[in-house]
Design an enzyme around this catalytic site. Structure first.
Site, PDB file in Angstrom:
ATOM      1  N   ASP A 129     -48.898  -3.332   3.367  1.00 46.11           N
ATOM      2  CA  ASP A 129     -48.819  -4.714   2.896  1.00 46.11           C
ATOM      3  C   ASP A 129     -50.007  -4.961   1.970  1.00 46.11           C
ATOM      4  O   ASP A 129     -51.157  -4.822   2.378  1.00 46.11           O
ATOM      5  CB  ASP A 129     -48.884  -5.613   4.129  1.00 46.11           C
ATOM      6  CG  ASP A 129     -48.832  -7.094   3.794  1.00 46.11           C
ATOM      7  OD1 ASP A 129     -49.041  -7.471   2.622  1.00 46.11           O
ATOM      8  OD2 ASP A 129     -48.599  -7.872   4.738  1.00 46.11           O
ATOM      9  N   ILE A 130     -49.730  -5.355   0.748  1.00 50.01           N
ATOM     10  CA  ILE A 130     -50.804  -5.503  -0.245  1.00 50.01           C
ATOM     11  C   ILE A 130     -51.793  -6.602   0.154  1.00 50.01           C
ATOM     12  O   ILE A 130     -52.965  -6.540  -0.223  1.00 50.01           O
ATOM     13  CB  ILE A 130     -50.220  -5.738  -1.650  1.00 50.01           C
ATOM     14  CG1 ILE A 130     -51.264  -5.410  -2.725  1.00 50.01           C
ATOM     15  CG2 ILE A 130     -49.670  -7.148  -1.817  1.00 50.01           C
ATOM     16  CD1 ILE A 130     -50.705  -5.239  -4.113  1.00 50.01           C
ATOM     17  N   ASN A 163     -44.048 -14.928 -10.826  1.00 54.21           N
ATOM     18  CA  ASN A 163     -43.069 -15.338 -11.833  1.00 54.21           C
ATOM     19  C   ASN A 163     -43.795 -16.239 -12.825  1.00 54.21           C
ATOM     20  O   ASN A 163     -44.929 -16.645 -12.590  1.00 54.21           O
ATOM     21  CB  ASN A 163     -41.851 -16.019 -11.207  1.00 54.21           C
ATOM     22  CG  ASN A 163     -42.236 -17.236 -10.405  1.00 54.21           C
ATOM     23  OD1 ASN A 163     -42.905 -18.133 -10.914  1.00 54.21           O
ATOM     24  ND2 ASN A 163     -41.843 -17.255  -9.141  1.00 54.21           N
ATOM     25  N   GLY A 189     -41.218 -12.525  -1.896  1.00 53.51           N
ATOM     26  CA  GLY A 189     -41.768 -11.167  -1.985  1.00 53.51           C
ATOM     27  C   GLY A 189     -43.287 -11.137  -1.917  1.00 53.51           C
ATOM     28  O   GLY A 189     -43.899 -11.832  -1.105  1.00 53.51           O
ATOM     29  N   ASP A 222     -45.432 -12.302  -4.003  1.00 56.85           N
ATOM     30  CA  ASP A 222     -45.975 -13.607  -4.379  1.00 56.85           C
ATOM     31  C   ASP A 222     -46.104 -14.521  -3.156  1.00 56.85           C
ATOM     32  O   ASP A 222     -47.179 -15.091  -2.897  1.00 56.85           O
ATOM     33  CB  ASP A 222     -45.015 -14.217  -5.421  1.00 56.85           C
ATOM     34  CG  ASP A 222     -45.658 -15.298  -6.261  1.00 56.85           C
ATOM     35  OD1 ASP A 222     -46.868 -15.537  -6.118  1.00 56.85           O
ATOM     36  OD2 ASP A 222     -44.930 -15.902  -7.064  1.00 56.85           O
ATOM     37  N   SER A 229     -41.687  -5.640 -10.328  1.00 57.00           N
ATOM     38  CA  SER A 229     -40.280  -5.771 -10.770  1.00 57.00           C
ATOM     39  C   SER A 229     -39.257  -5.059  -9.888  1.00 57.00           C
ATOM     40  O   SER A 229     -38.063  -5.108 -10.199  1.00 57.00           O
ATOM     41  CB  SER A 229     -40.082  -5.305 -12.224  1.00 57.00           C
ATOM     42  OG  SER A 229     -40.602  -6.249 -13.149  1.00 57.00           O
ATOM     43  N   GLY A 235     -38.479  -5.696  -6.737  1.00 57.10           N
ATOM     44  CA  GLY A 235     -37.897  -6.528  -5.685  1.00 57.10           C
ATOM     45  C   GLY A 235     -36.760  -7.348  -6.249  1.00 57.10           C
ATOM     46  O   GLY A 235     -35.773  -6.799  -6.740  1.00 57.10           O
ATOM     47  N   VAL A 236     -36.919  -8.672  -6.243  1.00 54.62           N
ATOM     48  CA  VAL A 236     -35.841  -9.527  -6.751  1.00 54.62           C
ATOM     49  C   VAL A 236     -35.588  -9.300  -8.240  1.00 54.62           C
ATOM     50  O   VAL A 236     -34.489  -9.589  -8.715  1.00 54.62           O
ATOM     51  CB  VAL A 236     -36.101 -11.033  -6.483  1.00 54.62           C
ATOM     52  CG1 VAL A 236     -36.048 -11.325  -4.999  1.00 54.62           C
ATOM     53  CG2 VAL A 236     -37.404 -11.497  -7.071  1.00 54.62           C
ATOM     54  N   TYR A 237     -36.541  -8.747  -8.951  1.00 53.54           N
ATOM     55  CA  TYR A 237     -36.320  -8.506 -10.382  1.00 53.54           C
ATOM     56  C   TYR A 237     -35.513  -7.225 -10.648  1.00 53.54           C
ATOM     57  O   TYR A 237     -35.142  -6.954 -11.794  1.00 53.54           O
ATOM     58  CB  TYR A 237     -37.643  -8.507 -11.153  1.00 53.54           C
ATOM     59  CG  TYR A 237     -38.196  -9.896 -11.412  1.00 53.54           C
ATOM     60  CD1 TYR A 237     -37.570 -11.028 -10.906  1.00 53.54           C
ATOM     61  CD2 TYR A 237     -39.343 -10.076 -12.173  1.00 53.54           C
ATOM     62  CE1 TYR A 237     -38.069 -12.302 -11.142  1.00 53.54           C
ATOM     63  CE2 TYR A 237     -39.853 -11.361 -12.417  1.00 53.54           C
ATOM     64  CZ  TYR A 237     -39.210 -12.470 -11.896  1.00 53.54           C
ATOM     65  OH  TYR A 237     -39.704 -13.728 -12.140  1.00 53.54           O
TER      66      TYR A 237
HETATM   67  P1  ADP Z   1     -40.534  -8.747  -8.440  1.00 46.31           P
HETATM   68  O1  ADP Z   1     -40.142 -10.200  -8.561  1.00 46.31           O
HETATM   69  O2  ADP Z   1     -41.537  -8.332  -9.517  1.00 46.31           O
HETATM   70  O3  ADP Z   1     -39.365  -7.828  -8.318  1.00 46.31           O
HETATM   71  P2  ADP Z   1     -41.061  -8.723  -5.546  1.00 46.31           P
HETATM   72  O4  ADP Z   1     -42.228  -9.374  -4.871  1.00 46.31           O
HETATM   73  O5  ADP Z   1     -39.723  -9.279  -5.276  1.00 46.31           O
HETATM   74  O6  ADP Z   1     -41.415  -8.704  -7.112  1.00 46.31           O
HETATM   75  O7  ADP Z   1     -41.037  -7.167  -5.161  1.00 46.31           O
HETATM   76  C1  ADP Z   1     -41.861  -6.187  -5.718  1.00 46.31           C
HETATM   77  C2  ADP Z   1     -42.019  -5.049  -4.729  1.00 46.31           C
HETATM   78  O8  ADP Z   1     -42.998  -5.390  -3.748  1.00 46.31           O
HETATM   79  C3  ADP Z   1     -40.768  -4.678  -3.947  1.00 46.31           C
HETATM   80  O9  ADP Z   1     -40.659  -3.263  -3.916  1.00 46.31           O
HETATM   81  C4  ADP Z   1     -41.037  -5.235  -2.545  1.00 46.31           C
HETATM   82  O10 ADP Z   1     -40.412  -4.453  -1.538  1.00 46.31           O
HETATM   83  C5  ADP Z   1     -42.526  -5.093  -2.449  1.00 46.31           C
HETATM   84  N1  ADP Z   1     -43.216  -6.000  -1.507  1.00 46.31           N
HETATM   85  C6  ADP Z   1     -42.771  -7.142  -0.940  1.00 46.31           C
HETATM   86  N2  ADP Z   1     -43.741  -7.674  -0.153  1.00 46.31           N
HETATM   87  C7  ADP Z   1     -44.819  -6.843  -0.236  1.00 46.31           C
HETATM   88  C8  ADP Z   1     -46.126  -6.835   0.345  1.00 46.31           C
HETATM   89  N3  ADP Z   1     -46.523  -7.796   1.186  1.00 46.31           N
HETATM   90  N4  ADP Z   1     -46.962  -5.803   0.025  1.00 46.31           N
HETATM   91  C9  ADP Z   1     -46.579  -4.834  -0.823  1.00 46.31           C
HETATM   92  N5  ADP Z   1     -45.363  -4.785  -1.404  1.00 46.31           N
HETATM   93  C10 ADP Z   1     -44.488  -5.770  -1.111  1.00 46.31           C
END
Ligand code: ADP
Length: 169
Positions: free
Chosen positions: A10-11, A24, A32, A34, A122, A124-126
Site C-alpha cells: 500500500d503506497i 484526476n 483508488g 487517490d 493509469s 486502475g479506473v483509467y
Molecule cells: P488511475 O485512475 O490512474 O487508473 P487508480 O488509483 O485507479 O489510478 O489505480 C492505479 C493503480 O494503483 C491500480 O493498479 C490499483 O490497483 C493501484 N492501487 C490502488 N490503491 C493502491 C494503494 N493504496 N497503494 C498502491 N497501489 C494502489
C-alpha cells in the site's frame, strides 16, 4: 544512477520523501490510490489542492503534468499529484503516461526529494493494460535525468508486481 525498487503493498504505508498520487485533474479527490492517500494523509492535502485550484490551477491539472502538496499525516514530506491518461483501445497516448513519471521526477528534483514512491499510474479506473503500463513506467524512469536516488514502485497486487518485475529482468 537512480535505483529502481519494487515493493508489493500500500503506497500510503511507505516512508519516502515523496509519494506520487494517481490523481484526476480536479485534484479534489477520487477512488483508488487517490482516495487512500487523502484518507490516510488527512484533510491538509485536500486543503492545499483546493488552494491550487483557487490560484494557478483554476482549470485543474492537465494530463501528464505534476504538482506537489504537503503529505499531511503520511510518512513523507510531499505528495506529488499527477494525472494519468485514460486508456482507450482506439488510441491512447503513451507519451502522456511517460510524461507523468518524468514530470513527477522533475517536481521531485525541484523539491530536493531523493526517494520517491510511485503507484502504477493509469492502471486502475483509467484502464491502461498492466504490462504496457509497466513497460512505459520503467522506461520513463530509466530515461529520466534526475537527482532522485531511489524510485520505489509500490504495486498493490501480485499481477502488478509481476508485470513490473518482468521489466527489470
Ligand atoms: P488511475 O485512475 O490512474 O487508473 P487508480 O488509483 O485507479 O489510478 O489505480 C492505479 C493503480 O494503483 C491500480 O493498479 C490499483 O490497483 C493501484 N492501487 C490502488 N490503491 C493502491 C494503494 N493504496 N497503494 C498502491 N497501489 C494502489
Amino acid at each position: 544512477m537512480t535505483a529502481i525498487i519494487l515493493v508489493r503493498g500500500d503506497i500510503t504505508r511507505q516512508s519516502v520523501d515523496a509519494i506520487v498520487n494517481a490523481a484526476n485533474s480536479s485534484l479534489l479527490g477520487g477512488g483508488g490510490v487517490d482516495g487512500a492517500i487523502h484518507r490516510r494523509g488527512g484533510p491538509a492535502i485536500l486543503a492545499e489542492c483546493r488552494r491550487l485550484r483557487a490560484s494557478h490551477l483554476g482549470k485543474g491539472l492537465p494530463t501528464g503534468r505534476a504538482v506537489a502538496t504537503t503529505a499531511g499525516q503520511l510518512d513523507a514530506r510531499w505528495v506529488i499529484h499527477t494525472v494519468g491518461p485514460v486508456y482507450r483501445a482506439s488510441g491512447s497516448e503513451p507519451s502522456l503516461l511517460t510524461s507523468c513519471y518524468r514530470e513527477s521526477l522533475r517536481v521531485a528534483d525541484e523539491l530536493g526529494a531523493r526517494t520517491v514512491a510511485f503507484p502504477a499510474i493509469s492502471t486502475g479506473v483509467y484502464g491502461w493494460p498492466m504490462t504496457d503500463a509497466a513497460r512505459i513506467a520503467v522506461a520513463a524512469v530509466r530515461e529520466a535525468e534526475t537527482e532522485v536516488e531511489e524510485v520505489r514502485f509500490v504495486l498493490f497486487d501480485e499481477r502488478a508486481y509481476e508485470a513490473f518485475a518482468a521489466q527489470l529482468d
